[in-house]
Motif scaffolding. Sequence first.
Motif, PDB file in Angstrom:
ATOM      1  N   ALA A 120       0.756  -1.446  -0.137  1.00 13.84           N
ATOM      2  CA  ALA A 120       0.750  -0.030  -0.551  1.00 13.84           C
ATOM      3  C   ALA A 120       0.609   1.518  -0.029  1.00 13.84           C
ATOM      4  O   ALA A 120       0.120   2.606  -0.507  1.00 13.84           O
ATOM      5  N   ILE A 121       1.558   1.218   0.884  1.00  9.68           N
ATOM      6  CA  ILE A 121       2.763   1.926   1.030  1.00  9.68           C
ATOM      7  C   ILE A 121       3.246   2.790  -0.589  1.00  9.68           C
ATOM      8  O   ILE A 121       3.647   3.933  -1.118  1.00  9.68           O
ATOM      9  N   LEU A 122       4.249   1.103  -0.622  1.00 13.78           N
ATOM     10  CA  LEU A 122       4.259   1.426  -2.451  1.00 13.78           C
ATOM     11  C   LEU A 122       3.554   2.358  -3.882  1.00 13.78           C
ATOM     12  O   LEU A 122       3.965   3.050  -4.620  1.00 13.78           O
ATOM     13  N   ARG A 123       2.351   1.795  -3.432  1.00 16.43           N
ATOM     14  CA  ARG A 123       1.500   2.177  -4.077  1.00 16.43           C
ATOM     15  C   ARG A 123       1.242   3.663  -4.527  1.00 16.43           C
ATOM     16  O   ARG A 123       0.589   4.015  -5.112  1.00 16.43           O
ATOM     17  N   ARG A 124       1.209   4.232  -2.966  1.00 12.54           N
ATOM     18  CA  ARG A 124       0.636   5.354  -2.850  1.00 12.54           C
ATOM     19  C   ARG A 124       1.646   6.347  -3.486  1.00 12.54           C
ATOM     20  O   ARG A 124       1.971   7.193  -4.289  1.00 12.54           O
ATOM     21  N   ARG A 125       3.493   5.704  -3.380  1.00 11.94           N
ATOM     22  CA  ARG A 125       4.540   6.744  -3.316  1.00 11.94           C
ATOM     23  C   ARG A 125       4.740   6.357  -5.329  1.00 11.94           C
ATOM     24  O   ARG A 125       5.214   7.733  -5.782  1.00 11.94           O
ATOM     25  N   PHE A 126       4.189   5.495  -6.161  1.00 13.09           N
ATOM     26  CA  PHE A 126       4.772   5.683  -6.939  1.00 13.09           C
ATOM     27  C   PHE A 126       3.329   5.922  -8.091  1.00 13.09           C
ATOM     28  O   PHE A 126       3.291   6.492  -9.122  1.00 13.09           O
ATOM     29  N   GLY A 127       2.112   7.072  -7.346  1.00 13.80           N
ATOM     30  CA  GLY A 127       0.990   7.750  -8.002  1.00 13.80           C
ATOM     31  C   GLY A 127       0.311   6.057  -8.853  1.00 13.80           C
ATOM     32  O   GLY A 127       1.147   5.362  -9.226  1.00 13.80           O
ATOM     33  N   ASN A 128      -0.395   6.766  -9.944  1.00 19.56           N
ATOM     34  CA  ASN A 128      -1.305   6.299 -10.760  1.00 19.56           C
ATOM     35  C   ASN A 128      -1.383   7.199 -12.779  1.00 19.56           C
ATOM     36  O   ASN A 128      -2.162   8.488 -12.260  1.00 19.56           O
ATOM     37  N   THR A 129      -0.444   7.256 -12.906  1.00 23.41           N
ATOM     38  CA  THR A 129      -0.665   8.097 -13.830  1.00 23.41           C
ATOM     39  C   THR A 129      -0.559   7.509 -15.518  1.00 23.41           C
ATOM     40  O   THR A 129      -1.066   8.023 -16.212  1.00 23.41           O
ATOM     41  N   ARG A 130      -0.807   6.005 -16.042  1.00 27.54           N
ATOM     42  CA  ARG A 130      -1.356   5.496 -17.060  1.00 27.54           C
ATOM     43  C   ARG A 130      -2.026   3.721 -16.913  1.00 27.54           C
ATOM     44  O   ARG A 130      -1.912   3.454 -15.741  1.00 27.54           O
TER      45      ARG A 130
ATOM     46  N   GLU B 241       2.455   2.229 -12.271  1.00 28.35           N
ATOM     47  CA  GLU B 241       2.867   2.901 -11.468  1.00 28.35           C
ATOM     48  C   GLU B 241       2.028   2.943 -10.730  1.00 28.35           C
ATOM     49  O   GLU B 241       3.264   2.980  -9.050  1.00 28.35           O
ATOM     50  N   GLU B 242       1.188   2.383 -10.033  1.00 23.11           N
ATOM     51  CA  GLU B 242       0.611   1.470  -8.545  1.00 23.11           C
ATOM     52  C   GLU B 242       0.642   0.615  -8.922  1.00 23.11           C
ATOM     53  O   GLU B 242       0.144   0.260  -7.766  1.00 23.11           O
ATOM     54  N   ARG B 243       0.912   0.419  -9.453  1.00 22.67           N
ATOM     55  CA  ARG B 243       1.612  -1.713  -9.328  1.00 22.67           C
ATOM     56  C   ARG B 243      -0.335  -2.042  -9.199  1.00 22.67           C
ATOM     57  O   ARG B 243      -0.143  -2.690  -8.101  1.00 22.67           O
ATOM     58  N   LYS B 244      -1.282  -1.962  -9.742  1.00 24.38           N
ATOM     59  CA  LYS B 244      -2.731  -1.989  -9.625  1.00 24.38           C
ATOM     60  C   LYS B 244      -3.406  -2.713 -10.565  1.00 24.38           C
ATOM     61  O   LYS B 244      -3.021  -2.609 -11.762  1.00 24.38           O
ATOM     62  N   ILE B 245      -3.780  -4.079 -10.503  1.00 16.07           N
ATOM     63  CA  ILE B 245      -3.966  -4.606 -11.254  1.00 16.07           C
ATOM     64  C   ILE B 245      -5.339  -4.723 -11.325  1.00 16.07           C
ATOM     65  O   ILE B 245      -6.560  -5.231 -10.299  1.00 16.07           O
ATOM     66  N   LEU B 246      -6.636  -4.623 -12.356  1.00 18.18           N
ATOM     67  CA  LEU B 246      -7.985  -4.736 -12.307  1.00 18.18           C
ATOM     68  C   LEU B 246      -8.715  -5.758 -13.458  1.00 18.18           C
ATOM     69  O   LEU B 246      -7.744  -6.265 -14.769  1.00 18.18           O
ATOM     70  N   ARG B 247      -9.262  -7.127 -13.665  1.00 15.63           N
ATOM     71  CA  ARG B 247      -9.653  -7.811 -13.897  1.00 15.63           C
ATOM     72  C   ARG B 247     -11.035  -8.033 -14.231  1.00 15.63           C
ATOM     73  O   ARG B 247     -11.628  -7.874 -13.271  1.00 15.63           O
ATOM     74  N   ALA B 248     -11.596  -7.264 -15.503  1.00 13.08           N
ATOM     75  CA  ALA B 248     -13.424  -7.784 -15.195  1.00 13.08           C
ATOM     76  C   ALA B 248     -14.081  -6.295 -14.019  1.00 13.08           C
ATOM     77  O   ALA B 248     -14.723  -6.982 -13.763  1.00 13.08           O
TER      78      ALA B 248
END
Length: 225
Positions: free
Chosen positions: A118-128, A140-147
């Motif tokens: 969670a901390i690293l996700r906040r640090r890298f942000g979400n730009t694309r 950048e957020e290291r987040k993945i969504l499927r459906a």
Amino acid sequence: MNTPAEILLVEDDPALLAGMLLNLQTEGYLITAAPRGKLALTQCETRKFDLIILDLMLPDIDGIDIIRTLRGRGDSTPILILSARGDVDVKVQGLQAGADDYMTKPFELLELLARVTAILRRRFGNTRVVTFGDVEVFPEERKILRAGKVVHLTPREFDLLNWFIQNPRQISSREFLLSEIWQAGTDATERTVDNFVMTLRKKLDNPRKPRHFITVRGFGYRFQQ
């Protein structure tokens, strides 16, 4: 090459340090260990870290003073406190000094890993956003969504996925992927690469008839959107 997040682990208990080091490395993070506060401050002067995990009760410098020193230098590296001191006053003091989060010992490993993510996700942000099939990847957020639902990957799984989406249609051998994603000196083999690709297929593709993580017989793998 995709560089995993670098974490400075400041802990003077040898057994706890060894256990955390092993588990964080298994998740794919690059770990630098510092059993003393002075060593930690020196490391922060010479290297840039993505996260600092800090024990407060160190033998040479109090952890709160380390936080104040770093923030006084203008160092904004996120800090996660791990301490046996669980009273509210100490927690407030640590957070007011500049820490980003606080966990009390003893702690559950899964919670620690979740907070690190969670901390690293906040640090890298979400730009694309990168999309393929019904999958959305926020690198950048290291987040993945499927459906529309969150998919959880380990740091190493994400590093492999990130390499694929940055190099679409490129055919890569197992040996090459090992050199790009795994650190030298690990026990990873070409079979490890196969297992990780299979995991990505299960989580993000059709494992029986993959459309995105393609095997190129005699060569390796190729990613296509």
